[in-house]
Design a protein around this motif. Structure first.
Motif, short mmCIF file in Angstrom:
data_model
loop_
_atom_site.label_atom_id
_atom_site.label_comp_id
_atom_site.label_asym_id
_atom_site.label_seq_id
_atom_site.Cartn_x
_atom_site.Cartn_y
_atom_site.Cartn_z
N PRO A 134 0.82 -1.22 0.00
CA PRO A 134 0.00 0.00 0.00
C PRO A 134 0.85 1.27 0.00
CG PRO A 134 -0.82 -1.57 1.61
CD PRO A 134 0.49 -2.11 1.13
N GLN A 135 0.38 2.27 -0.72
CA GLN A 135 1.09 3.55 -0.80
C GLN A 135 0.77 4.44 0.40
OE1 GLN A 135 0.97 5.49 -4.68
NE2 GLN A 135 0.83 7.50 -3.73
N PHE A 136 -0.38 4.20 1.03
CA PHE A 136 -0.84 5.04 2.13
C PHE A 136 -0.88 4.24 3.43
CE2 PHE A 136 -2.89 6.51 -1.78
CZ PHE A 136 -2.44 7.81 -1.84
N ASP A 137 -0.79 4.94 4.55
CA ASP A 137 -0.91 4.26 5.83
C ASP A 137 -2.39 4.11 6.20
OD1 ASP A 137 -1.82 6.72 6.91
OD2 ASP A 137 0.21 7.31 7.49
N ALA A 138 -2.65 3.46 7.33
CA ALA A 138 -4.02 3.14 7.72
C ALA A 138 -4.88 4.38 7.90
CB ALA A 138 -4.01 2.31 9.00
N GLU A 139 -4.30 5.44 8.48
CA GLU A 139 -5.07 6.66 8.70
C GLU A 139 -5.44 7.32 7.38
OE1 GLU A 139 -4.76 10.90 11.18
OE2 GLU A 139 -2.99 9.63 10.90
N GLN A 140 -4.51 7.37 6.45
CA GLN A 140 -4.79 7.98 5.15
C GLN A 140 -5.82 7.17 4.36
OE1 GLN A 140 -0.66 8.01 3.86
NE2 GLN A 140 -0.56 10.24 4.03
N ILE A 141 -5.73 5.84 4.45
CA ILE A 141 -6.72 5.01 3.77
C ILE A 141 -8.11 5.27 4.34
CG2 ILE A 141 -7.47 2.63 3.38
CD1 ILE A 141 -4.49 1.85 3.37
#
Length: 260
Positions: free
Chosen positions: A107-114
């Motif tokens: 994934p390019q984004f972390d959990a918060e960004q997702i």
């Protein structure tokens, strides 16, 4: 008496009853499916941050208003938070390269960004929400029931134990053993790529959890020794007979050779 009944009866009563019934059904459906902004109890700040992330990373294909671009990317209006959490959480989006099938990657984004991206897309229109931890808990499911449902609806593509399989035109059904329980549930809800949608009318939430319990059981190893494809005692029995017959034939040849 009839005059009193006529005075009490109103011609608008049936219309009002129908409207009340429709409103009740709408409310029930809304509660069952989750509200558009129900991406893990998203706040207005989450939606705002998600919009910024979307504009910077997704709008070039899906458009600034997320209504899609002809021949490039579909509209995201109404896909819900579950679709975003699956596609971005498995690294399939943003897409790295075009091809017959979008590949899973880190994934390019972390959990918060997702979560923020999911909140923004969910705010654009009602769609499937991200399942709760209880909905995907294999300990609450029945693996035996899940096996029956999986082999009826999923095994023709993913294999009888979720090991994956080839499809047409360079596409494939991925191995499910390393896929998170949440992403498995979301895939059933949204039907990514070649996969059909299994809504709650096709497979109930309880049976979706049963399928997850069955797939989780496949990762625990074989209770009977070698897995041999995990298709049950038929494979193990076949190899048992094959080895036993081979030994019998080999010993017969040996004894015959010694006697001569």
């Amino acid at each position: 008496m009839n005059a009193l009944a006529r005075r009490r009866y109103s011609k608008s009563a049936p219309v009002l009853l129908v409207l009340i019934l429709l409103a009740a059904l709408t409310a029930i459906g809304f509660v069952a499916n989750g509200s558009p902004a129900d991406a893990a109890t998203a706040t207005a700040d989450d939606v705002a941050e998600g919009q910024k992330l979307f504009a910077a990373n997704c709008a070039s294909c899906h458009g600034l208003d997320a209504q899609g671009t002809d021949g490039v990317a579909p509209s995201l209006i109404g896909v819900g938070a579950a679709a975003v959490d699956f596609q971005v959480g498995t690294g399939r989006m943003p897409m790295q390269a075009s091809g017959p099938q979008v590949q899973e990657k880190k994934p390019q984004f972390d959990a918060e960004q997702i979560s923020q991206l999911a909140a923004y897309v969910a705010s654009l229109g009602e769609g499937p929400a991200i399942p709760t931890a209880e909905m995907v808990d294999p300990a609450l499911g029945d693996a035996a029931v899940g096996m029956e449902i999986f082999r009826t609806n999923c095994a023709m593509c993913h294999g009888s134990i979720g090991g994956g399989g080839a499809l047409t035109q360079g596409k494939f059904a991925p191995n499910l053993w390393s896929t998170s329980n949440t992403h498995i549930y979301e895939a059933m809800l949204v039907g990514p790529q070649s996969m059909p949608v299994f809504n709650d009318a096709n497979i109930t939430p309880e049976n979706k959890r049963n399928i997850i319990a069955y797939l989780d059981f496949q990762q625990q190893g074989s209770p009977g020794g070698l897995k041999l494809g995990s298709i049950g005692p038929v494979a193990e029995g076949f190899w048992g007979w094959l080895v036993a017959l081979g030994l019998i034939i080999a010993s017969t040849i040996y004894v015959g050779a010694r006697a001569s």
